[in-house]
Design a protein around this motif. Structure first.
Motif, PDB file in Angstrom:
ATOM      1  N   PHE A 234       0.834  -1.204   0.000  1.00 17.85           N
ATOM      2  CA  PHE A 234       0.000   0.000   0.000  1.00 17.85           C
ATOM      3  C   PHE A 234       0.868   1.254   0.000  1.00 17.85           C
ATOM      4  CE2 PHE A 234      -2.515   3.284   2.081  1.00 17.85           C
ATOM      5  CZ  PHE A 234      -3.743   3.174   1.451  1.00 17.85           C
ATOM      6  N   ASP A 235       1.880   1.275   0.828  1.00 24.64           N
ATOM      7  CA  ASP A 235       2.872   2.350   0.856  1.00 24.64           C
ATOM      8  C   ASP A 235       4.199   1.732   1.262  1.00 24.64           C
ATOM      9  OD1 ASP A 235       4.542   4.513   1.258  1.00 24.64           O
ATOM     10  OD2 ASP A 235       3.018   5.742   2.200  1.00 24.64           O
ATOM     11  N   ARG A 236       5.074   1.586   0.307  1.00 25.28           N
ATOM     12  CA  ARG A 236       6.342   0.900   0.527  1.00 25.28           C
ATOM     13  C   ARG A 236       7.198   1.569   1.591  1.00 25.28           C
ATOM     14  NH1 ARG A 236      10.504  -0.546  -4.430  1.00 25.28           N
ATOM     15  NH2 ARG A 236      12.329  -1.126  -3.169  1.00 25.28           N
ATOM     16  N   SER A 237       7.095   2.911   1.711  1.00 22.61           N
ATOM     17  CA  SER A 237       7.943   3.614   2.665  1.00 22.61           C
ATOM     18  C   SER A 237       7.353   4.980   2.989  1.00 22.61           C
ATOM     19  CB  SER A 237       9.360   3.775   2.089  1.00 22.61           C
ATOM     20  OG  SER A 237      10.195   4.487   2.972  1.00 22.61           O
ATOM     21  N   PRO A 238       6.620   5.123   4.108  1.00 24.43           N
ATOM     22  CA  PRO A 238       6.117   6.447   4.499  1.00 24.43           C
ATOM     23  C   PRO A 238       7.269   7.344   4.931  1.00 24.43           C
ATOM     24  CG  PRO A 238       5.664   4.838   6.218  1.00 24.43           C
ATOM     25  CD  PRO A 238       6.235   4.072   5.064  1.00 24.43           C
ATOM     26  N   SER A 239       7.145   8.634   4.639  1.00 25.90           N
ATOM     27  CA  SER A 239       8.202   9.567   5.055  1.00 25.90           C
ATOM     28  C   SER A 239       7.655  10.497   6.138  1.00 25.90           C
ATOM     29  CB  SER A 239       8.774  10.321   3.853  1.00 25.90           C
ATOM     30  OG  SER A 239       7.773  10.904   3.057  1.00 25.90           O
ATOM     31  N   GLU A 240       7.498  11.770   5.857  1.00 23.12           N
ATOM     32  CA  GLU A 240       7.094  12.704   6.907  1.00 23.12           C
ATOM     33  C   GLU A 240       5.625  13.070   6.764  1.00 23.12           C
ATOM     34  OE1 GLU A 240       9.993  15.736   8.679  1.00 23.12           O
ATOM     35  OE2 GLU A 240       8.801  16.934   7.307  1.00 23.12           O
ATOM     36  N   LEU A 241       4.942  13.238   7.877  1.00 20.27           N
ATOM     37  CA  LEU A 241       3.557  13.689   7.868  1.00 20.27           C
ATOM     38  C   LEU A 241       3.494  15.191   8.101  1.00 20.27           C
ATOM     39  CD1 LEU A 241       3.440  10.540   8.925  1.00 20.27           C
ATOM     40  CD2 LEU A 241       1.031  11.125   9.254  1.00 20.27           C
ATOM     41  N   LEU A 242       2.380  15.799   7.688  1.00 23.63           N
ATOM     42  CA  LEU A 242       2.151  17.209   7.980  1.00 23.63           C
ATOM     43  C   LEU A 242       0.660  17.474   8.007  1.00 23.63           C
ATOM     44  CD1 LEU A 242       2.791  19.562   4.935  1.00 23.63           C
ATOM     45  CD2 LEU A 242       2.462  17.104   4.704  1.00 23.63           C
ATOM     46  N   TRP A 243       0.281  18.529   8.727  1.00 23.85           N
ATOM     47  CA  TRP A 243      -1.111  18.939   8.831  1.00 23.85           C
ATOM     48  C   TRP A 243      -1.419  19.936   7.721  1.00 23.85           C
ATOM     49  CZ3 TRP A 243      -4.409  16.748  12.333  1.00 23.85           C
ATOM     50  CH2 TRP A 243      -3.824  15.994  13.360  1.00 23.85           C
ATOM     51  N   VAL A 244      -2.569  19.740   7.064  1.00 29.61           N
ATOM     52  CA  VAL A 244      -2.989  20.681   6.034  1.00 29.61           C
ATOM     53  C   VAL A 244      -3.238  22.036   6.684  1.00 29.61           C
ATOM     54  CG1 VAL A 244      -4.709  21.209   4.266  1.00 29.61           C
ATOM     55  CG2 VAL A 244      -4.013  18.836   4.657  1.00 29.61           C
ATOM     56  N   ASP A 245      -2.622  23.070   6.125  1.00 31.25           N
ATOM     57  CA  ASP A 245      -2.759  24.432   6.650  1.00 31.25           C
ATOM     58  C   ASP A 245      -3.076  25.361   5.489  1.00 31.25           C
ATOM     59  OD1 ASP A 245      -2.727  26.686   8.202  1.00 31.25           O
ATOM     60  OD2 ASP A 245      -0.546  26.763   8.425  1.00 31.25           O
ATOM     61  N   SER A 246      -4.285  25.216   4.941  1.00 37.76           N
ATOM     62  CA  SER A 246      -4.672  26.000   3.776  1.00 37.76           C
ATOM     63  C   SER A 246      -6.183  25.970   3.612  1.00 37.76           C
ATOM     64  CB  SER A 246      -4.003  25.451   2.509  1.00 37.76           C
ATOM     65  OG  SER A 246      -4.488  26.113   1.357  1.00 37.76           O
ATOM     66  N   LYS A 247      -6.805  27.143   3.602  1.00 40.66           N
ATOM     67  CA  LYS A 247      -8.241  27.215   3.362  1.00 40.66           C
ATOM     68  C   LYS A 247      -8.583  26.770   1.947  1.00 40.66           C
ATOM     69  CE  LYS A 247      -9.056  30.914   6.738  1.00 40.66           C
ATOM     70  NZ  LYS A 247      -9.553  32.309   6.939  1.00 40.66           N
ATOM     71  N   ASN A 248      -7.600  26.843   1.035  1.00 42.52           N
ATOM     72  CA  ASN A 248      -7.838  26.386  -0.335  1.00 42.52           C
ATOM     73  C   ASN A 248      -8.239  24.920  -0.391  1.00 42.52           C
ATOM     74  OD1 ASN A 248      -6.842  28.917  -0.932  1.00 42.52           O
ATOM     75  ND2 ASN A 248      -4.892  28.203  -1.763  1.00 42.52           N
ATOM     76  N   TRP A 249      -7.848  24.154   0.620  1.00 39.44           N
ATOM     77  CA  TRP A 249      -8.071  22.711   0.605  1.00 39.44           C
ATOM     78  C   TRP A 249      -9.439  22.333   1.180  1.00 39.44           C
ATOM     79  CZ3 TRP A 249      -4.047  18.594   0.012  1.00 39.44           C
ATOM     80  CH2 TRP A 249      -2.973  19.050  -0.776  1.00 39.44           C
ATOM     81  N   GLY A 250     -10.275  23.323   1.469  1.00 43.78           N
ATOM     82  CA  GLY A 250     -11.664  23.079   1.851  1.00 43.78           C
ATOM     83  C   GLY A 250     -11.816  22.107   3.000  1.00 43.78           C
ATOM     84  N   PRO A 251     -12.599  21.027   2.827  1.00 47.62           N
ATOM     85  CA  PRO A 251     -12.838  20.086   3.938  1.00 47.62           C
ATOM     86  C   PRO A 251     -11.603  19.317   4.374  1.00 47.62           C
ATOM     87  CG  PRO A 251     -13.771  19.245   1.894  1.00 47.62           C
ATOM     88  CD  PRO A 251     -13.343  20.653   1.618  1.00 47.62           C
ATOM     89  N   LEU A 252     -10.508  19.408   3.614  1.00 46.58           N
ATOM     90  CA  LEU A 252      -9.266  18.745   4.022  1.00 46.58           C
ATOM     91  C   LEU A 252      -8.403  19.633   4.907  1.00 46.58           C
ATOM     92  CD1 LEU A 252      -8.153  16.917   0.738  1.00 46.58           C
ATOM     93  CD2 LEU A 252      -9.848  16.238   2.451  1.00 46.58           C
ATOM     94  N   ASN A 253      -8.761  20.918   5.048  1.00 44.98           N
ATOM     95  CA  ASN A 253      -7.981  21.809   5.896  1.00 44.98           C
ATOM     96  C   ASN A 253      -7.981  21.302   7.342  1.00 44.98           C
ATOM     97  OD1 ASN A 253      -6.424  24.069   6.509  1.00 44.98           O
ATOM     98  ND2 ASN A 253      -8.206  25.342   6.952  1.00 44.98           N
ATOM     99  N   ARG A 254      -6.808  21.338   7.962  1.00 44.67           N
ATOM    100  CA  ARG A 254      -6.566  20.856   9.335  1.00 44.67           C
ATOM    101  C   ARG A 254      -6.581  19.335   9.433  1.00 44.67           C
ATOM    102  NH1 ARG A 254      -4.061  25.327  10.535  1.00 44.67           N
ATOM    103  NH2 ARG A 254      -5.412  27.164  10.432  1.00 44.67           N
TER     104      ARG A 254
END
Length: 450
Positions: A234-254
């Motif tokens: 599914f994901d051979r190697s996860p790297s770094e995570l981050l929180w969405v910080d953009s109103k442009n991303w609508g329901p995905l923000n935060r």
């Protein structure tokens, strides 16, 4: 689609093109430039990143000769880089735009000649403390106290401390809003599969017996459980995570995102907490795979776009080019992604970012739920055990079409679960994907969906 992305160009005549295996990114105080470090030892200032109409940028190398830099952070305009041997501050003494003095800001962390003990990521908190992760040796016992640890460095660089231990190949650090951290780890010895670890400081152990100071108890109960186990297919190697910080991303923000080095993609990470234990899963964003693995990302403070850097060096499925620098823009179109995931006493509740057509749930192919177990040992990785396809007895959709409850007559804690869906949105658009998740505990049924 819901996202568009640009690949910033690297001039063909750039003599360092093959060395631009980018591993860290941050922005200048005015937001007009990006600073990127590369695994081969360079730091670059990239201008032109905010031009909405062109992916053409200007690359200027401002530092060279660093020891495997894998994280960069600007603090009040000053540039700090995580290297394998030290945390370095870059100083431009004569104002010509290039580094004149490489200041060893903190050299507490310890390094041996082993190839695997990378120093990954660089973040700062509101008090100015620095954070990065130090990998352990590959298939070898630890030699120094920093093997397989999360490390905190004081704002003045004069001291450091170990916050957590038990990591194998911890590719980066995410700071959460509550001051905790997320540190990924990779499949290997004592890691039956990849891990997404929600880390709280303290005497916490995260599973790798070949990291420093972990004791002799090899039981699963002796380690902190991850938010999710992530299958290598599914994901051979996860790297770094981050929180969405953009109103442009609508329901995905935060919401929480995972960057995939192994497959060069992005994944949303819906999750919950039950009695303090995080659990959840990952679902791929509808974006074509990048030509490299993705390593680090930051949202631009002004335009709200996501900027990613990446490379192809270690094991990854994306070997199309050596390095990359990307900009991802949300278009405002529906993404139809799972933004919430909860394991209940009688099934799974999924919250989607947009409404689902209830008629699409009636097809035979609409949903499939499977599960399997892993075995943690000194062996590298794990096979799948106790594979099951779970019976679905009923589905319930909320009035707004966003909350879906999948009723399962038999549900229990499980190492890994796969929820595959082939549905339609409210306007007949295809909604297709897979959530891969982990269940540690079942929550109470709560209020019925309405």
């Amino acid at each position: 689609g819901p996202f568009q992305w640009d690949s910033f160009t690297i001039p063909k005549d750039n003599p360092w093109k093959s060395w631009l295996r980018t591993t860290g990114i941050d922005f200048s105080p005015d937001g007009k430039s990006a600073y990127l470090c590369s695994w081969d030892g360079d730091v670059w200032k990239v201008d032109g990143i905010t031009d909405e109409n062109s992916p053409i940028v200007t690359w200027h190398r401002i530092a060279a000769g660093l020891f495997q830099p894998l994280g960069i952070k600007l603090v009040d305009g000053e540039i700090f880089v995580t290297c394998r041997d030290q945390l370095v501050k870059l100083n431009d003494l004569n104002g010509d735009g290039e580094t004149d003095f490489y200041e060893s800001f903190n050299s507490d962390h310890q390094v041996t000649e082993h190839f695997h003990e990378f120093a990954m990521g660089l973040q700062t908190d509101g008090d100015g403390n620095f954070y990065y992760a130090k990998s352990a040796r590959h298939a070898r016992p630890p030699l120094v106290s920093h093997h397989g640890t999360l490390i905190k460095v004081s704002p003045d660089g004069q001291s450091s401390e170990i916050l957590a231990k038990g990591f194998r190949a911890a590719n980066g650090v995410c700071i959460n809003p509550d001051g905790s951290f997320i540190v990924t780890d990779q499949e290997g010895h004592w890691n039956p599969m990849n891990r997404i670890n929600w880390v709280r400081p303290g005497d916490k152990f995260y599973g790798n017996m070949w990291s420093y100071g972990v004791g002799d108890d090899t039981s699963n109960e002796a380690m902190e459980q991850p938010l999710a186990w992530v299958d290598k297919g599914f994901d051979r190697s996860p790297s770094e995570l981050l929180w969405v910080d953009s109103k442009n991303w609508g329901p995905l923000n935060r919401k929480l995102l995972n960057l995939s080095y192994g497959h060069g993609r992005l994944e949303i990470v819906p999750h919950e907490f039950i009695d303090g234990q995080p659990q959840g899963g990952l679902c791929r964003l509808p974006i074509p795979d990048f030509p490299t693995g993705t390593m680090r990302g930051r949202f631009h403070p002004e335009n709200g776009h996501l900027y990613l850097c990446g490379m192809s060096a270690w094991g990854t499925a994306q070997m199309h080019q050596t390095g990359g620098f990307y900009r991802i823009r949300a278009t405002g179109k529906p993404s139809h992604l799972p933004v919430g995931l909860a394991a209940k006493e009688s099934g799974i509740e999924i919250t989607f970012s947009e409404a689902i057509d209830p008629d699409s749930l009636k097809t035979k192919e609409a949903l499939m739920v499977q599960s399997w177990a892993l075995e943690r040992s000194a062996k590298y990785g794990s096979d799948h055990y106790d594979k099951k396809t779970l019976e679905i007895s009923n589905t319930t959709l909320s009035r707004d079409g966003k909350r879906l409850f999948i009723e399962l007559p038999v549900i229990e804690p499980v190492w890994q679960m796969s929820i595959q869906y082939q549905l339609e949105g409210s306007k007949g658009e295809p909604v297709k994907g897979e959530i891969q998740n982990t269940i540690h505990q079942l929550g109470s049924q709560g209020d019925p969906i309405n």
